[in-house]
Every structure is written in C-alpha cells, then in structure tokens.
Design an enzyme around this catalytic site. Structure first.
Site, PDB file in Angstrom:
ATOM      1  N   ASP A 398      -8.145  39.466 -43.576  1.00  0.00           N
ATOM      2  CA  ASP A 398      -8.401  39.282 -42.148  1.00  0.00           C
ATOM      3  C   ASP A 398      -8.320  37.778 -41.872  1.00  0.00           C
ATOM      4  O   ASP A 398      -9.182  37.012 -42.316  1.00  0.00           O
ATOM      5  CB  ASP A 398      -9.810  39.833 -41.847  1.00  0.00           C
ATOM      6  CG  ASP A 398     -10.154  39.777 -40.369  1.00  0.00           C
ATOM      7  OD1 ASP A 398      -9.562  38.947 -39.650  1.00  0.00           O
ATOM      8  OD2 ASP A 398     -11.036  40.554 -39.953  1.00  0.00           O
ATOM      9  N   HIS A 399      -7.307  37.386 -41.139  1.00  0.00           N
ATOM     10  CA  HIS A 399      -7.067  35.950 -40.940  1.00  0.00           C
ATOM     11  C   HIS A 399      -8.121  35.293 -40.046  1.00  0.00           C
ATOM     12  O   HIS A 399      -8.190  34.068 -39.949  1.00  0.00           O
ATOM     13  CB  HIS A 399      -5.660  35.752 -40.341  1.00  0.00           C
ATOM     14  CG  HIS A 399      -5.021  34.442 -40.723  1.00  0.00           C
ATOM     15  ND1 HIS A 399      -5.692  33.444 -41.388  1.00  0.00           N
ATOM     16  CD2 HIS A 399      -3.768  33.978 -40.524  1.00  0.00           C
ATOM     17  CE1 HIS A 399      -4.886  32.419 -41.575  1.00  0.00           C
ATOM     18  NE2 HIS A 399      -3.715  32.714 -41.066  1.00  0.00           N
TER      19      HIS A 399
END
Ligand code: CAO
Length: 426
Positions: A398-399
């Site tokens: 999850d950036h």
C-alpha cells in the site's frame, strides 16, 4: 403562543399515498412554506409545505405512513405574531391548509427541467423538489449524485455527501459520488449465446466474497509491486536434507515455511510492514505480534487462513500447521476466526508455476508477498556464471503506508534471509 395542528391540504388526486420523507424534526423552527413531508404516488412525488411558522412540537407521521387530505401531519407552536397573521386562515386550533396554505410542490418522475435554473438540467434525476432546490443552491449536478433513498431517490444527505466528495477530490467527483464505484461505464449485459452454446455456472459463496474484498482492496489501495529474487540454492539443499531425515514421519517441508520465517524477520526489521491504517487513514496501528496469512487454493475458491505467532514456531511446527490448515481449508472446515487477525499475507504459486505476478494487498494489511516457482539460473558470482536456484518474489504494498525505497529494502532483506537462512537465527 398557540398550538396548531397542521393537516394535509387538498392534494388533488393523491389519496392514501405513502410518505417517503419527513423533512422536519421535533424542535425545528419552520417558516411558512417550508416543506414538511414528501409523498409519492405511482407517477409523481409532492412536498407538502407548512401554512404556518413556528416550532415543531410533535410529529404525527413517519416514513411509510399513508395519508390523504385532512390527515394530521405535525403540531406546531406558533409565535404570537405568527398566530395573529395566520389567524384569518386558520380556524380554531386546526389548520385548514386548503384555504390559504401554500400550494404543494409536485414533481413528476422524471420531471421537466426546472425553469429557474436552466443551466442545470435535472430532468433525469430522481429527487424531490426540495432536494432539487438544495442542489441548485449549492450548484451540485444532481445527474452525478447517486441516490441512497428508496428506489434510488436522491436525498439531501446524498447531495451533501456529493459536495463533500467534490471538495475533497479537488473538483473531481469521487467514484462513490458519481454513483459508480469505478467512475466508469458499467459492464454491458451481453447475451453470449448469440455466438454459440453457453452454460451459466453460479459463483460460489467464497468466489463472491473474495471478489468483493479483492475489488474493494484494488480500488481503495494504491498498489505498487516490487519484484526481486532470492538465491535459495543452499536453503533447498537443507530443506531436502530435512525431508529425507523426516521421510518416515511423512512430514513434508516446503519452501513456504522458510519464507514465512523470513517474512517475520522482515516485519521485525521494517515494522511499517506490520501495521494497518486506521479507518480514517490518519494513524498507523503498529502490531507487536506476527500472524501470517497464507492464501490457499480450494475447489470453491481462495481462502486465507492465518498462522498465529509465526515468530514463536519452529519450521517443523509450521509445516505441520500448514498441512492441517490447508486440509481444513479444502474440506471447508475453516472458521471465520481462523481467517482473522493477520498482519501480512503470502500467496505462493510456487508449486504451480509462473515467473512473477502482482498480488492484491489483503486489507487492512499493508503488504502481501507473492512467491513464484524457483528455477535454476546462471548467476554471475564475480568470476563466472554459476547455476543457482532462484526464487521469484513479488511484493505488493500500500503506497500510502510504504515508500518505494522501503519496498525495495524489504524484498532485498527477504532475499538476504532466504539466501542464508542461518541469519534467521540471529
Ligand atoms: N518453487 C518451486 N517449487 C515449489 C515452490 C516454489 N516457490 N513452492 C512449492 N514448491 C513445490 C513444493 O516443494 C512441492 O514439491 P514436492 O511435491 O516435490 O515436494 C510442490 O511444489 C507442491 O507444493 P504445495 O503447493 O503443495 O505446498 P506449499 O507449501 O508450497 O503451498 C499452499 C501450500 C496451501 C499455499 C498451496 O497448496 C496453495 O494452495 N497455493 C495456491 C495459493 C494461491 O492460489 N494463491 C493465489 C492467490 S491470488 O493472489
């Protein structure tokens, strides 16, 4: 001060019609002509306005009630001045709105565009007049608002939500506000039988649930996938040796349990990978336990049982547990609790094939490791190419929580651990 009962006025052909919205609450201060309720017949909806100003003391109706002319809607405490003004048109304490009440506002479904605001054509939108008015005042394009009311009717809250969304998405309506989870045209409904024989097979319950979760995670989480490979030549030699030693017991050790251990080491070294965003996306919840989910392929679809406290378990214990859990999963014996509380997931397709893939993060976790099939590759050792068994790793994260640099550090660290498993003991 006087108490006034407000009755439904002459509403023409509307008889025994359903209330779909009550627009006021006890304690509200209302002005003459403020809408009190919305009723709906087969063909149109209509708002009934108040003939008096004052404070709502009692609500005599609720959504779903059926009313006709003369039904009691609300009891209003009117101020002296208001009462005095209203006196000529209100007999005793009973309102006779048909005499002088403001005309109910009727709106057909769909209605003609409102003449007051020719710029916004709401002719296709399904909303009551007060909601249309509200939308016009705010400049909200009702055509883009998804209705959450009965039969998809747009409520005032839907308009507020839409405006809020537009504001927070820098002028672009979010997918939810545009009434489409992806903000794109819906999938077409195609009759495939026009081109040949077909069979319709219902999706399993697991397929449907997994599809829902994967879709949600795919849409909500900005994914990045980092690829790497680990030299597991030595690990494989050790694994084979262990399997030979345990041949009599029937215990089989696969590369996966070592990968689970390496992941735990990675989570300890990079604690951000062992966290979850809170629901508002404002805080990170860091975990001090190490529960690893492992995707298991079953005839009914994908399930992800969670292996608890992997940091405290041996390779043999994990192998035993993996065998038990995958059997349980394939026999449909997993309980919901068996699939909860994970920190990080692993999806191993190594027993099947493929070189790399992009797994979808299993929210609320923030990263997932995809493992593909190892194969022997010529690796340059500084002086020559040597045949080494290389394991492909695909880490999706999850950036919002993990930066690209940390993504690369994590896979590099995993590769280091798997390349020399003695390090797992350190
Ligand atoms: N490279 C090469 N061989 C591998 C390997 C790898 N990365 N991983 C496993 N293998 C080998 C095993 O050693 C075993 O070989 P032998 O039979 O010769 O001993 C064989 O492949 C089969 O392994 P397995 O798949 O039965 O066991 P596992 O522990 O690796 O995996 C489980 C267990 C439950 C994860 C697996 O059976 C499974 O269901 N995988 C599919 C998961 C899935 O569908 N993921 C996609 C989800 S979408 O993101």
């Amino acid at each position: 001060m006087a108490i006034q009962e407000v009755l439904v006025p002459d509403i023409g052909s509307f008889k025994d019609v359903e209330i779909i919205e009550v627009l006021v609450s006890v304690g509200d201060t209302i002005a003459v002509e403020d809408s009190l309720i919305t009723i709906e017949s087969d063909k149109s909806s209509m708002e009934i306005p108040s003939p008096v100003a004052g404070v709502i003391k009692e609500l005599k109706v609720k959504v779903g009630d059926r009313i006709s002319e003369g039904s009691l809607m609300v009891v209003v405490e009117v101020g002296d001045a208001v009462a005095a003004v209203a006196a000529p048109v209100i007999a005793a304490s009973v309102t006779k709105p048909e005499i002088a009440a403001p005309a109910p506002v009727v709106e057909s479904k769909p209605a003609a565009p409102a003449p007051a605001t020719p710029k916004l054509d709401f002719s296709k939108a399904y909303a009551t007049p007060s909601v249309r008015k509200f939308a016009r005042e705010l400049g909200a394009d009702l055509n883009k608002v998804k209705g959450s009311g009965r039969k998809g009717r747009i409520t005032q809250d839907d308009v507020k939500g839409f405006i809020k969304d537009v504001m927070s998405f820098g002028g672009m309506p979010s997918a939810a506000a545009s009434g489409n989870t992806l903000g794109v045209a819906p999938m077409p409904d195609i009759d495939f039988s026009q081109w040949g024989a077909v069979e319709t097979v219902p999706l399993s319950r697991i397929n449907k649930l997994t599809g829902e979760f994967l879709h949600r995670n795919w849409v909500h989480i900005p994914h990045v996938t980092q690829f790497d490979q680990a030299d597991i030549t030595d690990l494989e030699a050790f694994r084979k040796q262990l399997n030979e030693e345990n041949a009599k017991s029937g215990m089989k050790i696969t590369p996966l349990v070592f990968i689970m251990k390496a992941v735990v080491a990675g989570l300890k070294a990079y604690p951000r990978f062992n966290s979850s965003l809170d629901a508002k996306g404002e805080n990170l919840i860091r975990k001090s336990y190490y529960n690893i989910g492992v995707a298991v392929d079953t005839p009914d679809g994908l399930v992800v049982p969670v292996f608890r406290d992997v940091d405290k378990k041996s390779i043999m214990q994990l192998s035993e547990e993996l065998k038990e859990m995958s059997a349980k999963a394939r026999d449909k014996k997993l309980k919901p609790a068996d699939m909860q509380g994970g920190c990080f997931s692993i999806s191993s397709l190594g027993g099947i094939g493929g070189t790399k893939f992009t797994p979808i993060v299993n929210a609320p976790e923030v990263a997932i490791l995809g493992v593909s099939k190892s194969d022997i590759q010529p690796i340059w050792n500084g002086t020559e190419f040597a045949p080494r068994l290389m394991l492909p790793l695909s880490l999706s994260y999850d950036h919002r929580v993990i930066d690209g640099a940390d993504g690369a550090r994590f896979t590099t660290y995993l590769a280091k651990m798997l390349g020399d498993i003695r390090r797992l003991l350190v």
